[in-house]
Enzyme design. Structure first.
Site, short mmCIF file in Angstrom:
data_model
loop_
_atom_site.label_atom_id
_atom_site.label_comp_id
_atom_site.label_asym_id
_atom_site.label_seq_id
_atom_site.Cartn_x
_atom_site.Cartn_y
_atom_site.Cartn_z
N SER A 107 0.84 -1.19 0.00
CA SER A 107 0.00 0.00 0.00
C SER A 107 0.88 1.26 0.00
CB SER A 107 -0.95 -0.05 1.20
OG SER A 107 -1.95 0.93 1.09
N ASP A 214 -10.08 -4.68 -4.40
CA ASP A 214 -9.42 -3.70 -3.53
C ASP A 214 -10.11 -2.35 -3.73
OD1 ASP A 214 -7.76 -1.91 -2.21
OD2 ASP A 214 -5.91 -2.89 -2.87
N HIS A 244 -7.89 -5.51 0.07
CA HIS A 244 -6.66 -4.71 0.04
C HIS A 244 -5.42 -5.44 0.56
CE1 HIS A 244 -4.15 -1.23 -0.16
NE2 HIS A 244 -4.02 -1.10 1.15
#
Length: 269
Positions: A107, A214, A244
């Site tokens: 991320s 996601d 995610h």
């Protein structure tokens, strides 16, 4: 599960808390780079998989995150965070001279890892990006257009189909459960642009893993950034239905197997 050891380092904005997961006779070093609002302690299972695969694993709580110093989730310049990650990398290299180094960023950590690879060409043997914040990520621009940033925390249900993951996240006192901060959003926008203009990573082998459900970092926007970053040695694995945090997903065994197979291919024999 491998027992982690904590270390305190001096970062660009104060004290950093780092973790090391030792391996008996490591054949490579793995550097874990965590995401926004979380901390490196959430990566124990990833580290365990990697140590069993032969890695000495290191990671750090970014400034303003976890047990490190700084106002919570305030990042004014991601270049400082990249420098902090490099401090950890140098410590790992000193402890394991001559071993190849791979970086795994999730991320926001994918953005940091991407910038690291641009700033330190030749410093990595492989790069793994999980749900990376690169390319066209509209959330910061959308929030910055508002007069006031809404106090809307990340939904635990958006992380994984495994409800235990969301429950642990919601109960974790080291996780930030408040709103995003304007300077951090502005830093995201600047660094996304910096990475976009920073060129590709040459022949550095790159593995991109992403869930196709996601909703925090949508797959199409990341694809733009990943394809721009790759110099040609790109492996992608997109997981149907995954959210995610693919390392915490219900099919995480599949994800871990994809990561270790990739590393088997690209690491020196």
């Amino acid at each position: 599960m491998t027992e982690a050891r904590e270390h305190v380092l001096t970062g660009t904005r104060g004290r950093l808390t780092a973790r090391a997961w030792p391996a008996g006779r490591p054949t490579y070093v793995a550097l874990l780079v965590h995401g926004y609002g979380e901390h490196i302690g959430r990566y124990d299972e990833v580290a365990s998989v990697l140590t069993e695969h032969g890695a000495a694993v290191y990671g750090v709580d970014h400034a303003g995150h976890g047990r490190s110093d700084g106002e919570r989730v305030l990042i004014e310049d991601f270049e400082d965070v990249v420098t902090d990650v490099h401090t950890v990398a140098e410590r790992a290299r000193a402890a394991h001279p001559g071993l190849p180094v791979v970086m795994i960023g999730h991320s926001m950590g994918g953005l940091i890892a991407s910038r690291y690879a641009q700033r330190h060409p030749g410093g990595l043997t492989a790069l793994v990006l999980s749900g990376p914040v690169v390319g066209d990520w509209e959330l910061p621009r959308r929030l910055l257009a508002l007069d006031e940033i809404p106090d809307t925390p990340i939904s635990p249900a958006s992380l994984s189909r495994d409800p235990a993951v969301g429950a642990a996240y919601a109960a974790d006192p080291l996780v930030w459960h408040g709103p995003m901060k304007r300077p951090t959003l502005e830093a995201f926008v600047r660094t996304l642009e910096t990475v976009a203009k920073g060129g590709d990573v040459g022949r550095l082998p790159l593995l991109w893993v992403h869930g196709d459900d996601d909703r925090l970092v949508p797959l199409p926007g990341s694809r733009v950034g990943v394809e721009r970053l790759s110099g040609g040695d790109l492996t992608e694995r997109i997981y149907p239905g995954a959210r995610h945090e693919v390392f915490n997903e219900t099919n995480r065994a599949e994800v871990f197997a994809d990561v270790t197979r990739f590393l088997d291919r690209v690491l020196p024999r």
